[in-house]
Design a protein around this motif. Structure first.
Motif, short mmCIF file in Angstrom:
data_model
loop_
_atom_site.label_atom_id
_atom_site.label_comp_id
_atom_site.label_asym_id
_atom_site.label_seq_id
_atom_site.Cartn_x
_atom_site.Cartn_y
_atom_site.Cartn_z
N ARG A 255 -73.85 -6.57 -0.21
CA ARG A 255 -74.53 -5.62 0.69
C ARG A 255 -74.73 -4.27 0.02
NH1 ARG A 255 -71.39 -4.65 5.70
NH2 ARG A 255 -73.15 -3.33 6.14
N ASN A 349 -68.21 -6.03 12.53
CA ASN A 349 -68.94 -6.08 11.26
C ASN A 349 -68.02 -6.44 10.10
OD1 ASN A 349 -71.52 -5.44 12.21
ND2 ASN A 349 -70.93 -3.30 12.37
N ASP A 353 -68.29 -9.41 7.32
CA ASP A 353 -68.17 -9.22 5.86
C ASP A 353 -67.09 -10.15 5.29
OD1 ASP A 353 -70.11 -7.29 5.79
OD2 ASP A 353 -68.72 -5.60 5.81
N GLU A 383 -76.24 -8.40 11.37
CA GLU A 383 -75.08 -8.97 10.64
C GLU A 383 -74.74 -10.36 11.22
OE1 GLU A 383 -72.76 -6.95 8.51
OE2 GLU A 383 -74.46 -5.60 8.32
N ASP A 386 -77.14 -12.81 9.90
CA ASP A 386 -76.83 -13.20 8.51
C ASP A 386 -75.75 -14.26 8.48
OD1 ASP A 386 -78.66 -11.49 7.40
OD2 ASP A 386 -77.21 -9.90 6.98
#
Ligand code: SF4
Ligand code: SF4
Ligand code: SF4
Length: 591
Positions: A255, A349, A353, A383, A386
């Motif tokens: 990212r 978030n 990740d 996010e 994704d």
């Protein structure tokens, strides 16, 4: 225009020139470059900044201050750096507007109708968004980047990972879609990186007072950046072996390219800031030792680097890892061994990740489990998409009941149905239905349910007021504490927020420290109240928002290569051309 001697006030130009930011007005030689470049002049011919400056120099005070034209400037700053004489039109128009209100040429309620472009008003650091976008349309890329760097040090970083609240309020959104402000910022930073010539902000006259910043995350580095611009010698002390805080050890490389992170931090070092890594505040140094070394003011921004626990049976079994420790190890050590079947507990978030990093670290199957329903998940929509695109399954409305072991190692996790996350007053207070259970097998479990402040920093400053959550501020605007000359900011002081909000916090700390060292009133004119003006755009042609190229999903999954590829120059020009460029009538940021 007929002029009589009664119309002339020869002191007017001096009055304007005495206002900070407007000093260079007397140098104007009426070349008209500002008018030629001004998007407002190009739309409304009656607005002519050159003419306004000329009328000020002539002394036509009444005519200027009673003119509607001084309210036409949108403070976009497209003209910034264009005037061959360095005259700052935006500042002068702002000074005229304030004077018109002060001297009752307009009534205060009229003033209420004016405001700033909503993108700039909403941006936590108030970047002159119209201005840098205008500069992109004209190919003035270096100037665009310079304009951004006047308000923040990290265009390339925030051009990648900002939650872009500016776009939510963009007036263009009422026509078709908001401007891709975040990506345009990235375009300028990437271009500078490609060209290999970095813009280093000008440093004001050198000062003697040494300043210590504790923590090299976005808040600490931003404070150092703005204090260095003011001419102060600044040292940043960082516990980790690298600078950047969560930007370096939390946000994964796919990212945020480490090249751009390195370059933007290097600029701060090249401005004279010293960064000392591997130094633990409270162990290697304290406020007292720093005072003995001659430091006169301090900013503590230690971030949130400790993972919260669950308080659930079996939580300490082998194979259960805290998500932020996992991200830090991947960032610092490269590859980290992880089980083929991985569960991530958390719905923010950071949990996403962690999940995507697990996929890139060898996990074959990754499932997320969180208390929240899909609509309540704190992770941003992009996010979540994704994660789903890369095949991560998200199990909503489940809470961990216990971890089940096989030979000291986690084998599976039992979850109970979560029926409610928040109570009627909006407080976090999860409720469960224990009759509905689910068990998932796992080799590795990554916990990502929130972060806390490592309170060991307090050993370095025992007199500082602290709460169980972190250092306490006496004033959340000035960031003063109970200890004069010591300021605190960033996530450790207000809880987890975005990088750009940490930058804003560092910037406010720099203003406070500068004022403190000069013996000025730290709280004067703060906070600035920004008001965005919403437009109802009429007859504006529909233009599609440019889409950024991304790596294919198959390629993303197996690599830490950056997944967003940036705008081409043509895309950036087309996207910048979508900006309405006439939003806003004033800027209040005079500092
Ligand atoms: S560009 Fe500068 S010198 Fe030229 S008219 Fe405008 S303010 Fe005056
Ligand atoms: S700030 Fe923008 S609107 Fe104001 S004079 Fe400059 S270019 Fe024109
Ligand atoms: S159209 Fe341009 S100036 Fe207006 S709000 Fe959007 S980005 Fe800002």
């Amino acid at each position: 225009m007929t002029i009589s001697s009664n119309d002339l006030d020869p002191k007017f130009k001096f009055e304007i020139a005495n206002i900070p930011g407007s000093e260079l007005i007397k140098r104007c030689f009426t070349c008209g470059t500002c008018t030629a470049i001004c998007p407002v002049s190009n739309t409304f011919a009656e607005y002519d900044p050159r003419k306004i400056i000329h009328m000020i120099i002539l002394g036509l005070k009444d005519r200027v201050l009673s003119s509607e034209n001084i309210w036409q400037c949108s403070h976009c700053e497209t003209c910034k750096f264009s005037c061959p004489q360095g005259v700052q039109l935006s500042e002068i128009m702002g000074a005229l507007q304030n004077m018109a209100v002060r001297d009752k040429y307009v009534t205060p309620d009229a003033f209420e109708k004016f405001g700033t472009a909503p993108c700039k008003a909403t941006c936590p650091v108030h970047i002159s968004i119209q201005g840098f976008i205008g500069m992109i349309t004209e190919g003035r890329y270096k100037e665009g980047l310079r304009l951004i760097k006047e308000t923040m040090p990290f265009p390339g970083i925030c051009g990648r990972i900002c939650h872009h609240p500016c776009e939510m309020k963009c007036n263009r959104g009422k026509v078709d879609e908001p401007l891709a402000i975040e990506y345009l910022k990235r375009f300028l930073a990437d271009r500078e990186l490609e060209e290999g010539i970095r813009y280093i902000p000008e440093i004001e006259e050198k000062k003697d007072e040494k300043i210590a910043v504790i923590g090299a995350g976005p808040a600490g580095l931003s404070a150092a950046y703005f204090l260095a611009i003011k001419g102060y010698p600044v040292t940043v002390f960082e516990r980790l072996p690298v600078a950047g805080g969560m930007m370096a050890v939390g946000i994964p490389e796919y990212r945020l390219s480490r090249d751009i992170l390195r370059e933007e931090i290097k600029t701060i070092v090249d401005m004279g800031v010293e960064i000392k890594t591997g130094v633990t505040f409270g162990k290697d140094i304290t406020i007292e030792s720093l005072k003995k070394d001659g430091y006169k003011a301090f900013f503590i921004a230690v971030g949130l680097h400790v993972s919260r626990g669950l308080n659930v049976e079996g939580e300490n079994l082998d194979g259960i890892i805290h998500g932020i420790n996992f991200l830090r190890d991947v960032s610092l050590k490269g590859n980290v061994t992880i089980g083929e079947r991985t569960i991530v507990i958390g719905g923010g978030n950071v949990a996403i990740d962690v999940a995507l990093t697990a996929l890139r670290s060898g996990a074959k199957e990754v499932e997320m489990v969180c208390l929240e329903s899909r609509e309540e998940m704190p992770a941003w929509e992009d996010e979540i998409k994704d994660a789903l695109d890369e095949g991560i399954k998200i199990n909503n409305s489940w809470g961990p009941k216990r971890f089940i072991k096989e030979n000291r190692k986690v084998k599976s996790v039992e979850f109970k149905r979560c029926t409610e996350v928040f109570d009627t007053e909006g407080r976090f207070n999860p409720q469960y239905d224990e009759s509905e259970l689910m068990t998932l097998e796992a080799d590795t479990v990554l916990l990502s349910i929130g972060q806390a402040c490592d309170m060991s920093f307090a050993k370095g400053v025992p007199d500082l007021d602290v709460s169980p959550r972190g250092p306490s501020v006496k004033d959340p605007i000035t960031l003063e504490t109970n200890i004069p000359g010591l300021f605190v900011g960033g996530d450790a002081s207000y809880g987890p927020r975005s990088v750009v909000e940490a930058v804003a916090s560092g910037k406010e700390a720099a203003i406070s420290i500068d004022r403190y060292l000069k013996g000025e009133d730290i709280g004067a004119d703060r906070p600035l109240e920004w008001k965005g003006i919403e437009l109802e755009p009429q007859d504006v042609e529909h233009l599609d928002r440019q889409q950024m190229q991304r790596l294919s999903i198959a390629r993303r999954k197996n690599s830490f290569e950056e997944m967003d590829l940036g705008f081409s120059e043509q895309q950036a020009r087309l996207e910048a051309g979508r900006c309405l460029r006439i939003c806003g009538t004033q800027s209040i940021d005079g500092r």
